[in-house]
Motif scaffolding. Structure first.
Motif, short mmCIF file in Angstrom:
data_model
loop_
_atom_site.label_atom_id
_atom_site.label_comp_id
_atom_site.label_asym_id
_atom_site.label_seq_id
_atom_site.Cartn_x
_atom_site.Cartn_y
_atom_site.Cartn_z
N LYS A 76 0.80 -1.22 0.00
CA LYS A 76 0.00 0.00 0.00
C LYS A 76 0.84 1.27 0.00
O LYS A 76 0.30 2.38 -0.08
CB LYS A 76 -0.94 0.00 1.21
N SER A 77 2.15 1.14 0.08
CA SER A 77 3.02 2.31 0.14
C SER A 77 3.03 3.06 -1.19
O SER A 77 3.15 2.46 -2.25
CB SER A 77 4.45 1.89 0.50
N ASN A 332 0.22 -8.75 -5.44
CA ASN A 332 -0.04 -8.86 -4.01
C ASN A 332 -1.42 -9.48 -3.85
O ASN A 332 -2.42 -8.92 -4.29
CB ASN A 332 0.00 -7.47 -3.35
N LEU A 333 -1.46 -10.66 -3.21
CA LEU A 333 -2.74 -11.37 -3.07
C LEU A 333 -3.68 -10.68 -2.11
O LEU A 333 -4.90 -10.90 -2.17
CB LEU A 333 -2.48 -12.79 -2.59
N ASN A 334 -3.13 -9.84 -1.19
CA ASN A 334 -3.97 -9.12 -0.21
C ASN A 334 -4.88 -10.06 0.57
O ASN A 334 -6.04 -9.74 0.84
CB ASN A 334 -4.80 -8.05 -0.92
N PRO A 363 5.50 -11.26 -4.08
CA PRO A 363 5.96 -10.20 -3.18
C PRO A 363 4.83 -9.85 -2.22
O PRO A 363 3.66 -10.10 -2.50
CB PRO A 363 6.25 -9.04 -4.13
N GLY A 364 5.18 -9.27 -1.09
CA GLY A 364 4.14 -8.90 -0.13
C GLY A 364 4.64 -7.86 0.84
O GLY A 364 5.76 -7.37 0.74
N SER A 365 3.83 -7.55 1.82
CA SER A 365 4.22 -6.58 2.84
C SER A 365 4.95 -7.24 3.99
O SER A 365 5.58 -6.57 4.81
CB SER A 365 2.98 -5.84 3.36
N GLU A 366 4.90 -8.58 4.06
CA GLU A 366 5.59 -9.31 5.12
C GLU A 366 5.95 -10.71 4.61
O GLU A 366 5.43 -11.17 3.59
CB GLU A 366 4.71 -9.42 6.37
N ASN A 367 6.85 -11.37 5.33
CA ASN A 367 7.25 -12.73 4.97
C ASN A 367 6.24 -13.72 5.55
O ASN A 367 5.97 -13.71 6.75
CB ASN A 367 8.65 -13.04 5.51
N GLU A 388 -1.12 -34.09 -1.38
CA GLU A 388 -0.44 -33.23 -2.35
C GLU A 388 -0.71 -31.77 -2.01
O GLU A 388 -1.86 -31.35 -1.87
CB GLU A 388 -0.91 -33.56 -3.76
N GLU A 389 0.36 -31.00 -1.87
CA GLU A 389 0.26 -29.63 -1.42
C GLU A 389 0.76 -28.64 -2.47
O GLU A 389 1.61 -28.96 -3.28
CB GLU A 389 1.08 -29.42 -0.13
N CYS A 390 0.22 -27.44 -2.39
CA CYS A 390 0.78 -26.29 -3.11
C CYS A 390 0.84 -25.14 -2.11
O CYS A 390 -0.17 -24.80 -1.48
CB CYS A 390 -0.08 -25.90 -4.31
N SER A 391 2.03 -24.58 -1.95
CA SER A 391 2.22 -23.52 -0.96
C SER A 391 2.22 -22.15 -1.61
O SER A 391 2.48 -22.01 -2.81
CB SER A 391 3.53 -23.73 -0.21
N VAL A 392 1.92 -21.15 -0.80
CA VAL A 392 1.99 -19.75 -1.21
C VAL A 392 3.04 -19.08 -0.33
O VAL A 392 2.92 -19.05 0.89
CB VAL A 392 0.63 -19.05 -1.04
N ILE A 393 4.10 -18.59 -0.97
CA ILE A 393 5.20 -17.94 -0.25
C ILE A 393 5.16 -16.45 -0.57
O ILE A 393 5.33 -16.05 -1.72
CB ILE A 393 6.55 -18.54 -0.66
N SER A 394 4.91 -15.63 0.44
CA SER A 394 4.95 -14.18 0.28
C SER A 394 6.25 -13.66 0.89
O SER A 394 6.62 -14.06 2.00
CB SER A 394 3.76 -13.51 0.97
N ILE A 395 6.94 -12.80 0.15
CA ILE A 395 8.23 -12.29 0.60
C ILE A 395 8.17 -10.77 0.67
O ILE A 395 7.87 -10.10 -0.33
CB ILE A 395 9.35 -12.74 -0.34
#
Length: 422
Positions: A76-77, A332-334, A363-367, A388-395
């Motif tokens: 949001k910056s 950003n998935l928000n 990318p995101g606002s936090e890890n 079976e998994e699928c992960s979402v990694i926000s950095i």
């Protein structure tokens, strides 16, 4: 600041209009952007009523003397300086701003935009080439001479020199600095002196045009750059030629009025984010880990015609039991789920690569790492979850690019839980 020479900063997916907003386009600038868009369109922006809306491409579009800077944004910056630095750091990290000159060649400007950096980088490269001495090459020439040199072209000699018997029409080889590589650089220097809006660069451009040999005009096409083969002597020209190619091929003169020429230097943020994550992982990876970008596998073949292929962004430890597939997305998935299309794509990657784990990297606002399970597709009852998994990694985005790259590596390594990567 005058309307003819100003700087507009917007973020990706924002709009510029002629009839509203704090920052506005003139009617002439909008017309230039509409002409540049043409019938086939460009990926940088879309046309809207009385304006344009920018897409996921970032960088600079210069219209006449007005510089429109489009910056990335993953939270949001609205801090333009912060996101400009993020973009420049990412471009540096993936090698876009590699410079050839020695250690004292750091870019000096506190630049207002990517465009200033490109211009200064080109100037620095040409200054470096002039300092080390411009390369001479052999070329074929022909014409009338007062001395016999080379081979006489009898047909033209007789037709042109019947009354000038002191002259010879000859073809011969000349060894000098007048060749296509220098003609390209000279044309780029002249263009920069015309479109540059940064007063800090004017004197350096003027000095280069005085020192650089004045050369013939050359028609700029993709084919011209394709046919240039660099050798041991001309290899130092590579960076300068690449920047000249980028500038000259993306410059679109205003043939009607001559005042609203368009220069577009834009980057796809999805591609840049993918490359940035890749180089960050490669920078910190252990010797035992393999990492591949854009690895291709055949996916489907019709009875006749071409095969379809799949190409995940990043594959770690391919063809091993510890195989991991990553796909990067600049958005950003928000707090929302990934799109069904992205989740289906990762499921296919898991099957075809025999991957232990798959993940979407944003990318995101936090890890933050979050895992989700696919439903059991082997059972008729779709209410049961599978293993079976699928992960979402926000950095989270960091100001310090080296610290950011280390965080990317640590987050993905901790999620992988692979000893080889940690």
């Amino acid at each position: 600041m005058s309307k003819e020479n100003k700087h507009i900063t917007v973020f990706e997916h924002e709009s510029l209009r002629t009839d509203r907003g704090e920052q506005r386009l003139t009617n002439g600038q909008l017309e230039a952007l509409q002409l540049f868009y043409g019938e086939n369109g460009v990926p940088y922006y879309s046309l809207i009523h009385h304006g344009v809306r920018f897409n996921e491409y970032v960088g600079v579009i210069q219209v006449g003397k007005t510089v429109i800077e489009v910056l990335p944004k993953a939270d949001k910056s609205n801090d333009a300086d912060r996101w400009r630095n993020v973009l420049i750091n990412m471009l540096h990290a993936v090698g876009i701003f590699d410079i050839h000159a020695p250690s004292n060649s750091n870019l000096r400007l506190r630049s207002n935009s990517i465009l200033d950096l490109y211009f200064e980088l080109f100037i620095k490269e040409v200054e470096y080439l002039l300092h080390r001495g411009l390369v001479k090459k052999y070329r074929k020439t022909e014409g009338n001479r007062t001395a016999l040199k080379g081979s006489i072209q009898f047909a033209k000699h007789i037709s042109q020199n019947l009354v000038h018997q002191e002259r010879f029409y000859v073809r011969h080889t000349t060894y000098d600095k007048e060749h296509d590589i220098h003609a390209i650089l000279y044309k780029a220097l002249k263009l920069l002196s015309y479109i540059n809006t940064n007063v800090q660069l004017n004197s350096r451009l003027g000095a280069l045009l005085l020192d650089f040999p004045e050369l013939y005009d050359i028609k700029i096409t993709e084919a011209l750059f394709d046919k240039i083969a660099l050798d041991r002597k001309t290899e130092p020209y590579r960076n300068a030629l690449e920047i000249a190619k980028l500038i000259l091929l993306n410059y679109h003169p205003d043939v009607n009025r001559g005042t609203n020429n368009v220069l577009a230097l834009m980057f796809d943020m999805n591609v840049l984010w993918e490359q940035f994550v890749y180089v960050s992982l490669r920078r910190h990876k252990a010797n035992a880990t393999s990492i591949a970008a854009q690895n291709t596998k055949n996916f489907w073949k019709p009875l006749s015609g071409y095969r379809s292929k799949m190409k995940p962004d990043i594959v770690l430890n391919k063809d091993t039991e510890d195989c991991v597939v990553l796909d990067t997305k600049w958005k950003n998935l928000n707090g929302y789920n990934p799109s069904p299309e992205d989740l289906r794509q990762m499921f296919v990657y898991m099957k075809y690569y025999g991957a232990k784990k798959v993940a979407l990297v944003y990318p995101g606002s936090e890890n933050r790492n979050q895992s989700g399970q696919y439903y059991d597709h082997s059972s008729q009852d779709s209410k049961h979850l599978s293993n079976e998994e699928c992960s979402v990694i926000s950095i989270g985005v960091e100001k310090d690019v080296k610290a950011w790259q280390k965080i990317i590596h640590e987050n993905i390594s901790n999620w992988c839980q692979l000893q080889e990567i940690v």
